[in-house]
Design an enzyme around this catalytic site. Sequence first.
Site, PDB file in Angstrom:
ATOM      1  CB  SER A  11      -6.216  -8.717  36.101  1.00 35.67           C
ATOM      2  OG  SER A  11      -7.000  -9.385  35.124  1.00 35.67           O
TER       3      SER A  11
ATOM      4  CG  ASP B  29      -3.691 -16.073  26.512  1.00 35.96           C
ATOM      5  OD1 ASP B  29      -3.717 -17.281  26.202  1.00 35.96           O
ATOM      6  OD2 ASP B  29      -4.119 -15.644  27.605  1.00 35.96           O
TER       7      ASP B  29
END
Length: 515
Positions: A264, A404
């Site tokens: 992103s 993550d």
Amino acid sequence: MDPVGIAAAPDAGPGPAWQSKCPWGAPNTTSISCSLADVMSEQLAKELQLEEENAAFPEVAAVAEGPFITGENIDTSSDLMLAQMLQMEFDREYDAQLRREEKKINGDSKVSISFENYRKVHPYDSDSSEDEVDWQDTRHDPYRADKPTTTPRKGFIGKGKDITTKHDEVVCGRKNTARMENFAPEFQVGDGIGMDLKLSNQVFNALKQHAYSEERRSARLHEKKEHSTAEKAVDPKTRLLLYKMVNAGMLETITGCISTGKESVVFHAYGGKSATEDKVIPPECAIKVFKTTLNEFKNRDKYIKDDYRFKDRFSKLNPRKIIRMWAEKEMHNLTRMQNAGIPCPQVVILKKHVLVMSFIGQDQVPAPKLKDVTLSSEDMKKAYYQILNMMQQLYKECNLVHADLSEYNMLWHDGKVWLIDVSQSVEPTHPHGLEFLFRDCKNVSQFFQKGGVAEALNERELFNAVSGLNITADNEVDFQAEIEALEKMNEDHVQNHGKKLSMFSSDGDPPIYDE
């Protein structure tokens, strides 16, 4: 003497010759007599007027064609004939003006323009200079290379020592030079006018291959620019979504890019006014635009296809529509964390693959990542226990695994840690959920042990503390083997509860606009 005889004496015989042929005498002119009817004749008036017109307009009389200027049927009393003659004179003056404009514009330039198509009587124009050349009317263009001479079918020209085959170096070189005109217009081949260029086959083949590769590369770049969001740029569709947010008053202005990653691009914006009273837009917002290219993060499906919340929808979507589901997944995960009281960005709105959240930072300056900030031993210890508490909340209350978690996805702001980037977060019942949790524990344990926190647990102890499981294994290999065994047991649970919470009825999520 008889007077009568004297008077008639001169008439009696001829006089001397010098009296009748005197050079000083008045010339004996004879005038043609005509009657008054002849003077008033209309035919005579037409002939006299025709003579005057021929003397005044010799070129028009010689050039003009048609039934109205021939000597047989000219009618000076006709207004049509007079109008046509005046129009012819005007056209000649107009053509002369065009020639002056051509000469003024062209000057000494090698490339000249011509107003030939705008002239009125140019096929019969006799005043134009003979040295004036219009390249549109010439068959030979000096700026166009001559076509190479073709060899006959037999493959050679000449006889004996003067034989020239189609494989001749000079002939092939000129043919290769002429073939460069077939390259794409974007490929610059230079200007070889006046030069006898000869390209060898090796050079021509290299240029041809390079031209084809450049054409394919430009096509890929154009497609990437028009249909994807990559690096720090957005595609036209994403830009339109941002414009709509600004025009609706939801955002005041978008200042610029503050972060970019593999999945992103994040922009900073100032918040505007909300359309509803119960929804408050923060003063500063972060706009997360998910990239529509799958080049950098190709393993997205590993985090989403086995998640029972999206499993049924995933099988019906193409890879590009996964991006929209990816943004929706992060919105739902952030909402769960916000309801549990975990410090994270507040979701404002979701539009397709654009997620608007609250900004973690101040005055367009984002909060630093935990890996970039220098903390004291007391703050480091405080941050460790806060993260341990958030991991337990995330697992037990939110029923999520970050998947993550590392010092790159934790921000330090206002003396505490904020969790970000939860689009890949999954539930513990995911086929790889416990495996992701063990990886998070390993990253957190290694970071704080390197930071000097003596109380930091190792990855196996931290895993048991977060999950509440009691896996007793002496080494990491056996520990992971037991985790895989538990994951296999959870597959039946995923299948039995695949559609249980697919609509997220209890999350209280913000609205989703799909325009």
